[in-house]
Design a protein around this motif. Structure first.
Motif, PDB file in Angstrom:
ATOM      1  N   SER A   1     -12.084 -25.577  34.628  1.00  9.10           N
ATOM      2  CA  SER A   1     -12.506 -26.822  33.991  1.00  9.10           C
ATOM      3  C   SER A   1     -11.514 -27.145  32.877  1.00  9.10           C
ATOM      4  O   SER A   1     -11.296 -26.316  31.981  1.00  9.10           O
ATOM      5  N   ILE A   2     -10.920 -28.347  32.940  1.00  6.27           N
ATOM      6  CA  ILE A   2      -9.850 -28.708  32.004  1.00  6.27           C
ATOM      7  C   ILE A   2     -10.301 -29.862  31.117  1.00  6.27           C
ATOM      8  O   ILE A   2     -10.695 -30.921  31.615  1.00  6.27           O
ATOM      9  N   GLU A   3     -10.258 -29.650  29.814  1.00  5.81           N
ATOM     10  CA  GLU A   3     -10.498 -30.715  28.850  1.00  5.81           C
ATOM     11  C   GLU A   3      -9.199 -30.987  28.105  1.00  5.81           C
ATOM     12  O   GLU A   3      -8.370 -30.087  27.929  1.00  5.81           O
ATOM     13  N   THR A   4      -9.026 -32.215  27.638  1.00  2.38           N
ATOM     14  CA  THR A   4      -7.804 -32.579  26.920  1.00  2.38           C
ATOM     15  C   THR A   4      -8.019 -32.443  25.424  1.00  2.38           C
ATOM     16  O   THR A   4      -9.022 -32.923  24.885  1.00  2.38           O
ATOM     17  N   LEU A   5      -7.091 -31.787  24.762  1.00  2.00           N
ATOM     18  CA  LEU A   5      -7.144 -31.660  23.305  1.00  2.00           C
ATOM     19  C   LEU A   5      -6.488 -32.881  22.685  1.00  2.00           C
ATOM     20  O   LEU A   5      -5.300 -33.141  22.902  1.00  2.00           O
ATOM     21  N   GLY A   6      -7.245 -33.625  21.899  1.00  4.49           N
ATOM     22  CA  GLY A   6      -6.716 -34.846  21.297  1.00  4.49           C
ATOM     23  C   GLY A   6      -6.433 -35.882  22.372  1.00  4.49           C
ATOM     24  O   GLY A   6      -6.808 -35.748  23.528  1.00  4.49           O
ATOM     25  N   THR A   7      -5.774 -36.943  21.990  1.00  2.24           N
ATOM     26  CA  THR A   7      -5.397 -37.978  22.959  1.00  2.24           C
ATOM     27  C   THR A   7      -3.892 -38.221  22.846  1.00  2.24           C
ATOM     28  O   THR A   7      -3.120 -37.714  23.633  1.00  2.24           O
ATOM     29  N   HIS A   8      -3.491 -38.978  21.855  1.00  2.00           N
ATOM     30  CA  HIS A   8      -2.065 -39.226  21.640  1.00  2.00           C
ATOM     31  C   HIS A   8      -1.685 -38.837  20.215  1.00  2.00           C
ATOM     32  O   HIS A   8      -0.880 -39.487  19.572  1.00  2.00           O
ATOM     33  N   THR A   9      -2.284 -37.726  19.734  1.00  2.00           N
ATOM     34  CA  THR A   9      -2.102 -37.323  18.345  1.00  2.00           C
ATOM     35  C   THR A   9      -1.092 -36.194  18.255  1.00  2.00           C
ATOM     36  O   THR A   9      -1.262 -35.162  18.905  1.00  2.00           O
ATOM     37  N   CYS A  10      -0.055 -36.359  17.452  1.00  2.00           N
ATOM     38  CA  CYS A  10       0.923 -35.298  17.246  1.00  2.00           C
ATOM     39  C   CYS A  10       0.291 -34.189  16.407  1.00  2.00           C
ATOM     40  O   CYS A  10      -0.419 -34.456  15.439  1.00  2.00           O
ATOM     41  N   CYS A  11       0.567 -32.940  16.790  1.00  2.00           N
ATOM     42  CA  CYS A  11      -0.017 -31.804  16.069  1.00  2.00           C
ATOM     43  C   CYS A  11       0.675 -31.552  14.734  1.00  2.00           C
ATOM     44  O   CYS A  11       0.161 -30.808  13.898  1.00  2.00           O
ATOM     45  N   GLY A  12       1.880 -32.115  14.538  1.00  2.00           N
ATOM     46  CA  GLY A  12       2.578 -31.943  13.274  1.00  2.00           C
ATOM     47  C   GLY A  12       3.653 -30.878  13.284  1.00  2.00           C
ATOM     48  O   GLY A  12       4.375 -30.719  12.294  1.00  2.00           O
ATOM     49  N   ALA A  13       3.804 -30.140  14.384  1.00  2.00           N
ATOM     50  CA  ALA A  13       4.842 -29.102  14.432  1.00  2.00           C
ATOM     51  C   ALA A  13       6.224 -29.748  14.376  1.00  2.00           C
ATOM     52  O   ALA A  13       7.009 -29.499  13.470  1.00  2.00           O
ATOM     53  N   ALA A  14       6.548 -30.560  15.394  1.00  2.00           N
ATOM     54  CA  ALA A  14       7.736 -31.428  15.369  1.00  2.00           C
ATOM     55  C   ALA A  14       9.019 -30.711  14.959  1.00  2.00           C
ATOM     56  O   ALA A  14       9.684 -31.108  14.003  1.00  2.00           O
ATOM     57  N   GLY A  15       9.365 -29.652  15.689  1.00  2.00           N
ATOM     58  CA  GLY A  15      10.591 -28.925  15.378  1.00  2.00           C
ATOM     59  C   GLY A  15      10.518 -28.258  14.020  1.00  2.00           C
ATOM     60  O   GLY A  15       9.625 -27.455  13.751  1.00  2.00           O
ATOM     61  N   SER A  16      11.433 -28.596  13.134  1.00  2.00           N
ATOM     62  CA  SER A  16      11.468 -27.960  11.813  1.00  2.00           C
ATOM     63  C   SER A  16      10.477 -28.575  10.827  1.00  2.00           C
ATOM     64  O   SER A  16      10.318 -28.057   9.712  1.00  2.00           O
ATOM     65  N   HIS A  17       9.799 -29.661  11.209  1.00  2.00           N
ATOM     66  CA  HIS A  17       8.870 -30.329  10.291  1.00  2.00           C
ATOM     67  C   HIS A  17       7.806 -29.366   9.774  1.00  2.00           C
ATOM     68  O   HIS A  17       7.418 -29.415   8.599  1.00  2.00           O
ATOM     69  N   VAL A  18       7.340 -28.453  10.632  1.00  2.00           N
ATOM     70  CA  VAL A  18       6.277 -27.526  10.259  1.00  2.00           C
ATOM     71  C   VAL A  18       6.716 -26.599   9.129  1.00  2.00           C
ATOM     72  O   VAL A  18       5.881 -26.123   8.341  1.00  2.00           O
ATOM     73  N   LEU A  19       8.019 -26.351   8.998  1.00  2.00           N
ATOM     74  CA  LEU A  19       8.522 -25.501   7.922  1.00  2.00           C
ATOM     75  C   LEU A  19       9.053 -26.309   6.741  1.00  2.00           C
ATOM     76  O   LEU A  19       9.005 -25.850   5.600  1.00  2.00           O
ATOM     77  N   THR A  20       9.567 -27.502   7.004  1.00  2.00           N
ATOM     78  CA  THR A  20      10.086 -28.336   5.918  1.00  2.00           C
ATOM     79  C   THR A  20       8.955 -28.992   5.129  1.00  2.00           C
ATOM     80  O   THR A  20       9.027 -29.119   3.905  1.00  2.00           O
ATOM     81  N   PHE A  21       7.897 -29.398   5.851  1.00  2.00           N
ATOM     82  CA  PHE A  21       6.754 -30.052   5.212  1.00  2.00           C
ATOM     83  C   PHE A  21       5.460 -29.398   5.697  1.00  2.00           C
ATOM     84  O   PHE A  21       4.663 -30.003   6.424  1.00  2.00           O
ATOM     85  N   PRO A  22       5.211 -28.144   5.335  1.00  2.00           N
ATOM     86  CA  PRO A  22       4.062 -27.421   5.886  1.00  2.00           C
ATOM     87  C   PRO A  22       2.705 -28.033   5.540  1.00  2.00           C
ATOM     88  O   PRO A  22       1.775 -27.987   6.348  1.00  2.00           O
ATOM     89  N   GLU A  23       2.590 -28.618   4.348  1.00  2.00           N
ATOM     90  CA  GLU A  23       1.294 -29.207   3.989  1.00  2.00           C
ATOM     91  C   GLU A  23       0.988 -30.419   4.858  1.00  2.00           C
ATOM     92  O   GLU A  23      -0.152 -30.599   5.322  1.00  2.00           O
ATOM     93  N   ARG A  24       1.967 -31.271   5.093  1.00  2.00           N
ATOM     94  CA  ARG A  24       1.764 -32.432   5.960  1.00  2.00           C
ATOM     95  C   ARG A  24       1.489 -31.984   7.398  1.00  2.00           C
ATOM     96  O   ARG A  24       0.624 -32.552   8.073  1.00  2.00           O
ATOM     97  N   ALA A  25       2.210 -30.975   7.851  1.00  2.00           N
ATOM     98  CA  ALA A  25       1.989 -30.470   9.200  1.00  2.00           C
ATOM     99  C   ALA A  25       0.558 -29.971   9.362  1.00  2.00           C
ATOM    100  O   ALA A  25      -0.080 -30.189  10.405  1.00  2.00           O
TER     101      ALA A  25
END
Length: 392
Positions: A309-333
Motif C-alpha cells: 500500500s503506497i501513500e504519497t508524502l506531501g504533494t509538491h513540497t520541497c523537504c528543504g535538503a536541496a543539496g548544500s542548503h541543509v548545511l548552509t541554512f539548517p534552520e530554514r531546512a
C-alpha cells in the motif's frame, strides 16, 4: 568590480523572458515560508537582473534571497513564459560566487567518497551525547551530525568496464557511500532485465559546486566525469540520485542521462515480485518530479509488488535538503521539513521511500522514532524473485 560581460548579458536575457505574472508564487516553498516578494521566483529574477546590470551592489545580506533558493524548479514547471529559471539561477550564482555562509570544508569532505567512507567506518554507530551536542559551536555541525545515518554504509558497487555495455552506472560521491545498497540493487535489476552495465568510479559530478556558484570546481568535476564516461564503453548513463542529473547532462550534452526508472519499466514485464503486506510512504524529490520526470514510472513499478500500500508524502513540497542548503541554512531546512515529518509521525508507515539520498537523510535526521527509509530500488530488488547467476 563590474559584472563579467558575457555572463551578465546571458542573465539579463534570461531574466527578460519573465513577464512578472506571479503564477510561480503559489508553488514556491520559500515564498510560502517567508511571504516576501524577494523570496519568490520573480523577486529573485529581478534581483539577478539588477546584479547582472550592476544596478544593485550585492552584499552578504541582500544576496540572501538568491542563496535561499532551493532550486526545486516548481516555478519552471508552471511558468507560462517558459523562463529557464534553472539556467538563470546557476549563472547568477556563478556570477556572485559561493555564499559567505557556505561550509566549504564540510562540503569538500562530502565530495571525496573515500574519505567519507573512512570517516563513516570510524564513527560506526557513535553519536555525541545530547549534552555534548548542545555545546557544539555551530548549528551547521549539529545538522551535519544529525544527517549521519545510524546504520553503517553498505558495500560499494565496484568499478567495472563491461564489454558492449548498454549503460554505465554513475555512483556519485555521497550516494556512493550512503546509497551503495541502492546502487547494487540497480545493478541486480538491470541484470535481471538482460541489460549489461559498466560502473564508473565513485566521484563527484560537481552539482554541489555548480549550484553554489563555485564554477571553477564544478568544471573540474565535469571534466573528471567526461574522462570516466569515455572509458566506460557505454551508450547511456544512469544515476539513481536525481539531484545529479542536470549537472551530468550539462557535462555530457550528447549522452542520454537518466535515473533508470523508464528503462527498467520498459524491460521489467517478466519480473516476479514477492508480496509485501505493508503500508509505505513515497516521497518524490523535486528533482525527480521536475528534472527526471520519472515519478510515474517509479510508482508503476512499486505498485507491482503484491500487497504493498503506497501513500504519497506531501504533494509538491520541497523537504528543504536541496543539496548544500541543509548545511548552509539548517534552520530554514528544518522549517521546510517540519510538515513532512508531522505527516510521517501521524501516518506511521512501515517504510519511507525516497530516491534522493539528501532528502532521505534530511527527512530522518536526528529522530530515531521515524520509520526506516530506503531507496525504492532497494525495495524492488529485495522483493524480486532472483534470476540464476545475478550477483552484484
Amino acid at each position: 568590480m563590474a559584472p563579467e560581460k558575457p555572463l551578465a548579458a546571458s542573465i539579463v536575457a534570461l531574466a527578460d523572458q519573465c513577464v512578472q505574472c506571479g503564477l510561480c508564487l503559489p508553488v514556491c516553498p520559500t515564498y510560502a515560508l517567508d511571504a516576501r516578494e524577494t523570496e519568490s521566483p520573480r523577486g529573485r529574477i529581478a534581483l539577478a537582473r539588477a546584479a547582472a546590470t550592476g544596478e544593485l551592489a550585492i552584499t552578504a545580506d541582500n544576496r540572501l534571497p538568491l542563496d535561499h533558493c532551493l532550486g526545486c524548479l516548481a516555478c519552471e514547471r508552471v511558468c507560462p513564459a517558459q523562463v529557464r529559471y534553472d539556467a538563470l539561477l546557476l549563472q547568477t550564482r556563478a556570477l556572485l560566487g559561493p555564499s559567505p555562509r557556505r561550509p566549504h570544508r564540510l562540503l569538500a569532505l562530502l565530495k571525496h567518497p573515500r574519505l567519507l567512507r573512512l570517516l563513516r567506518r570510524s564513527l560506526g554507530r557513535w553519536r555525541p551525547p545530547a549534552m555534548l551536542r548542545k555545546y557544539l559551536p555551530s548549528s551547521v555541525l549539529r545538522a551535519a551530525l544529525d544527517l549521519v545515518p545510524r546504520q553503517p554504509p553498505g558495500k560499494p558497487l565496484r568499478t567495472r568496464r563491461v564489454a558492449a555495455a548498454r549503460v554505465a552506472i554513475f555512483p556519485g560521491c555521497v550516494a556512493s557511500v550512503e546509497d551503495a545498497d541502492a546502487q547494487r540493487a540497480l545493478w541486480t535489476l538491470l541484470q535481471s532485465c538482460g541489460i549489461a552495465a559498466s560502473v564508473l568510479p565513485a566521484l563527484c559530478c560537481g552539482a554541489l559546486d555548480a549550484h553554489d556558484g563555485d564554477a571553477a570546481h564544478a568544471e573540474a568535476a565535469a571534466e573528471r566525469v567526461r574522462r570516466a564516461w569515455r572509458a566506460s564503453g557505454a551508450s547511456e548513463l544512469i544515476c539513481i540520485t536525481p539531484g545529479c542529473l542536470d549537472t551530468l547532462r550539462a557535462a555530457l550534452p550528447d549522452v542520454p542521462v537518466n535515473d533508470g526508472w523508464a528503462l527498467l519499466a520498459a524491460h521489467a514485464g517478466h519480473w516476479r515480485l514477492r508480496p509485501l503486506h505493508a503500508r509505505v510512504m513515497l516521497h518524490v524529490p523535486c528533482t525527480q518530479r521536475h528534472v527526471a520526470r520519472s515519478d510515474a514510472a517509479m510508482r508503476a513499478l512499486l505498485e507491482r509488488i503484491p500487497g504493498l500500500s503506497i501513500e504519497t508524502l506531501g504533494t509538491h513540497t520541497c523537504c528543504g535538503a536541496a543539496g548544500s542548503h541543509v548545511l548552509t541554512f539548517p534552520e530554514r531546512a528544518a522549517q521546510l521539513r517540519a510538515p513532512l515529518r508531522r505527516q510521517l509521525a501521524e501516518r506511521a508507515p512501515a517504510l519511507l521511500l525516497s530516491s534522493n539520498i539528501g532528502c532521505r537523510l534530511h527527512l530522518g535526521a536526528g529522530d530515531a522514532a521515524l520509520p526506516p527509509s530506503l531507496h525504492p530500488l532497494t525495495l524492488l530488488a529485495r522483493q524480486l524473485e532472483p534470476s540464476p547467476g545475478v550477483r552484484p
